[in-house]
Design an enzyme around this catalytic site. Sequence first.
Site, PDB file in Angstrom:
ATOM      1  N   ARG A   1       0.736  -1.400   0.361  1.00  0.00           N
ATOM      2  CA  ARG A   1       0.032   0.011   0.056  1.00  0.00           C
ATOM      3  C   ARG A   1       0.613   1.446   0.191  1.00  0.00           C
ATOM      4  O   ARG A   1       0.264   2.433   0.612  1.00  0.00           O
ATOM      5  CB  ARG A   1      -0.975   0.158   1.729  1.00  0.00           C
ATOM      6  CG  ARG A   1      -2.280  -1.404   1.289  1.00  0.00           C
ATOM      7  CD  ARG A   1      -3.222  -0.846   0.408  1.00  0.00           C
ATOM      8  NE  ARG A   1      -4.252  -1.530  -0.137  1.00  0.00           N
ATOM      9  CZ  ARG A   1      -5.171  -1.195   1.284  1.00  0.00           C
ATOM     10  NH1 ARG A   1      -6.038  -0.417   1.889  1.00  0.00           N
ATOM     11  NH2 ARG A   1      -6.597  -1.875   0.726  1.00  0.00           N
TER      12      ARG A   1
ATOM     13  N   ARG B   1      -3.159   6.645   0.995  1.00  0.00           N
ATOM     14  CA  ARG B   1      -3.367   8.305   1.445  1.00  0.00           C
ATOM     15  C   ARG B   1      -2.827   8.683   2.874  1.00  0.00           C
ATOM     16  O   ARG B   1      -3.003  10.038   3.063  1.00  0.00           O
ATOM     17  CB  ARG B   1      -5.401   8.144   2.638  1.00  0.00           C
ATOM     18  CG  ARG B   1      -5.849   7.519   1.522  1.00  0.00           C
ATOM     19  CD  ARG B   1      -7.465   6.781   2.373  1.00  0.00           C
ATOM     20  NE  ARG B   1      -6.786   5.412   2.582  1.00  0.00           N
ATOM     21  CZ  ARG B   1      -7.461   4.922   3.256  1.00  0.00           C
ATOM     22  NH1 ARG B   1      -9.037   5.007   3.057  1.00  0.00           N
ATOM     23  NH2 ARG B   1      -7.621   3.575   3.428  1.00  0.00           N
TER      24      ARG B   1
ATOM     25  N   ARG C   1      -6.408  11.491  -5.722  1.00  0.00           N
ATOM     26  CA  ARG C   1      -7.474  10.985  -5.194  1.00  0.00           C
ATOM     27  C   ARG C   1      -8.955  12.220  -5.297  1.00  0.00           C
ATOM     28  O   ARG C   1      -9.991  11.554  -5.501  1.00  0.00           O
ATOM     29  CB  ARG C   1      -7.472  10.661  -3.856  1.00  0.00           C
ATOM     30  CG  ARG C   1      -8.388   9.619  -3.414  1.00  0.00           C
ATOM     31  CD  ARG C   1      -8.465   8.224  -4.387  1.00  0.00           C
ATOM     32  NE  ARG C   1     -10.065   7.665  -3.687  1.00  0.00           N
ATOM     33  CZ  ARG C   1     -10.991   7.885  -3.882  1.00  0.00           C
ATOM     34  NH1 ARG C   1     -11.077   8.794  -4.736  1.00  0.00           N
ATOM     35  NH2 ARG C   1     -12.101   6.988  -3.544  1.00  0.00           N
TER      36      ARG C   1
ATOM     37  N   ASP D   1      -6.524  -2.677  -7.167  1.00  0.00           N
ATOM     38  CA  ASP D   1      -7.530  -3.143  -6.224  1.00  0.00           C
ATOM     39  C   ASP D   1      -8.327  -4.388  -7.106  1.00  0.00           C
ATOM     40  O   ASP D   1      -7.930  -4.659  -7.869  1.00  0.00           O
ATOM     41  CB  ASP D   1      -8.330  -2.403  -6.059  1.00  0.00           C
ATOM     42  CG  ASP D   1      -8.724  -2.746  -4.107  1.00  0.00           C
ATOM     43  OD1 ASP D   1      -8.419  -2.023  -3.833  1.00  0.00           O
ATOM     44  OD2 ASP D   1      -9.712  -3.741  -4.142  1.00  0.00           O
TER      45      ASP D   1
ATOM     46  N   TYR E   1     -15.281 -11.428  -0.312  1.00  0.00           N
ATOM     47  CA  TYR E   1     -15.403  -9.809  -0.053  1.00  0.00           C
ATOM     48  C   TYR E   1     -17.388 -10.350  -1.537  1.00  0.00           C
ATOM     49  O   TYR E   1     -18.237  -8.826  -1.327  1.00  0.00           O
ATOM     50  CB  TYR E   1     -14.441  -9.056  -0.579  1.00  0.00           C
ATOM     51  CG  TYR E   1     -14.037  -7.677   0.115  1.00  0.00           C
ATOM     52  CD1 TYR E   1     -14.319  -7.376   0.875  1.00  0.00           C
ATOM     53  CD2 TYR E   1     -12.863  -9.136   0.085  1.00  0.00           C
ATOM     54  CE1 TYR E   1     -13.120  -6.793   1.707  1.00  0.00           C
ATOM     55  CE2 TYR E   1     -11.631  -8.953   0.956  1.00  0.00           C
ATOM     56  CZ  TYR E   1     -12.210  -7.347   1.974  1.00  0.00           C
ATOM     57  OH  TYR E   1     -10.929  -6.823   2.922  1.00  0.00           O
TER      58      TYR E   1
END
Length: 343
Positions: free
Chosen positions: A25, A29, A38, A75, A150
């Site tokens: 990652r 952020r 973003r 992703d 998911y």
Amino acid sequence: MSVKRSMLDVLKGEAVFPPPLWMMRQAGRYLPEYRQTRRKAGSFLDLCYNPDLAVEVTLQPIERFGFDASILFSDILVVPHALGRDVRFEEGRGPLLTPINASEIPALDGAAFHVNLEPVYETVRRLRARLPNETTLIGFCGAPWTVATYMIAGHGTPDQAPARLFAYREPAAFEALLKTLADHSAAYLIRQIEAGADVVQIFDSWSGVLDEDCFERFCVKPVAEIVRQVRKVYPHVPIIGFPKGAGTQYTTYRARTGVTGLGLDWTVPLGTAQALQKAGAVQGNLDPLRLVAGGAALADGVTAILKALGNGPLVFNLGHGITPETPVEHVEAMVKMVRSATR
Ligand code: CP3
């Protein structure tokens, strides 16, 4: 052409010191420049499917820290999305999907799979052209089990109970889902390699909740199938498996999937990591919260890993993704520590 990509030497089993370094990652952020891009992108999936912006955010941590490897920005949930499932990301809530039921599994539609993922392949092509020659480019996918959790629950869950129950109640449908995901994930990785990825990593973030039998059927078997299919086309491209939380099953996982390198989470004791390293390269495994805390917690963690694993094939990394609250200066400090380390 000989290009020095030290991570490739490590994945061949060589000890390189100081070890090559990147972070799971690493585009994300915690970086102000990521947050800025973003905001321009619209939705998170718009960012994944926009090669201009995806290249930009992939390169941000390389430009800032000079990591040895760059991981494609995308992703793991683009795979179900490209198979026609509804996938959204909501601020503060993470991914939201329409839960799949058993009758929908045979109808999963792969007809437009590669067309849908073409922007990702374009991102990889542009990255290989833009990255410094010595920087390893990593492609990735989610492991079928983690992606399935998911797809079934429709969101992240602490213990993956919805997917585990589904697997017990609908074994045939569940097996078919894993098989479809394995086939499409292998095809996806093959296209990423074709586009310029030097290494691929398979993220199995939720492999730590399964009993021995389910670990074998849901984690090992589909990942072994992906490895088999990718190797058939690209026998020499290294594959890193990251079965997060696999604990004592890490050994079985390496032996039975045939992955080249093993990503270790931070709960793997360094003595166990040394034993795993005897069979090939390991990657990891600093607790991401040591990086949040900084100071002695960070220094002690880095030193312990380098001391225990620095004499063998090691890719220095975190034991899971960097968290958004991590101070950028702590990342700078970690890079400095690893780069200036002496044996
Ligand atoms: O820099 C990189 O590592 C490459 C990009 C990358 C992302 N996700 C970007 C991302 C990679 C390799 C992933 C993998 C991924 N995605 C995994 C496996 C690794 C892991 O962390 O366990 C999983 C389980 C996902 C699914 C996912 N995507 C979740 C659960 C979330 C929400 C949690 C969160 O951190 O917000 C995402 C969103 C996501 N993927 C973000 C990023 C940078 C944050 C969303 C945003 O920027 O708005």
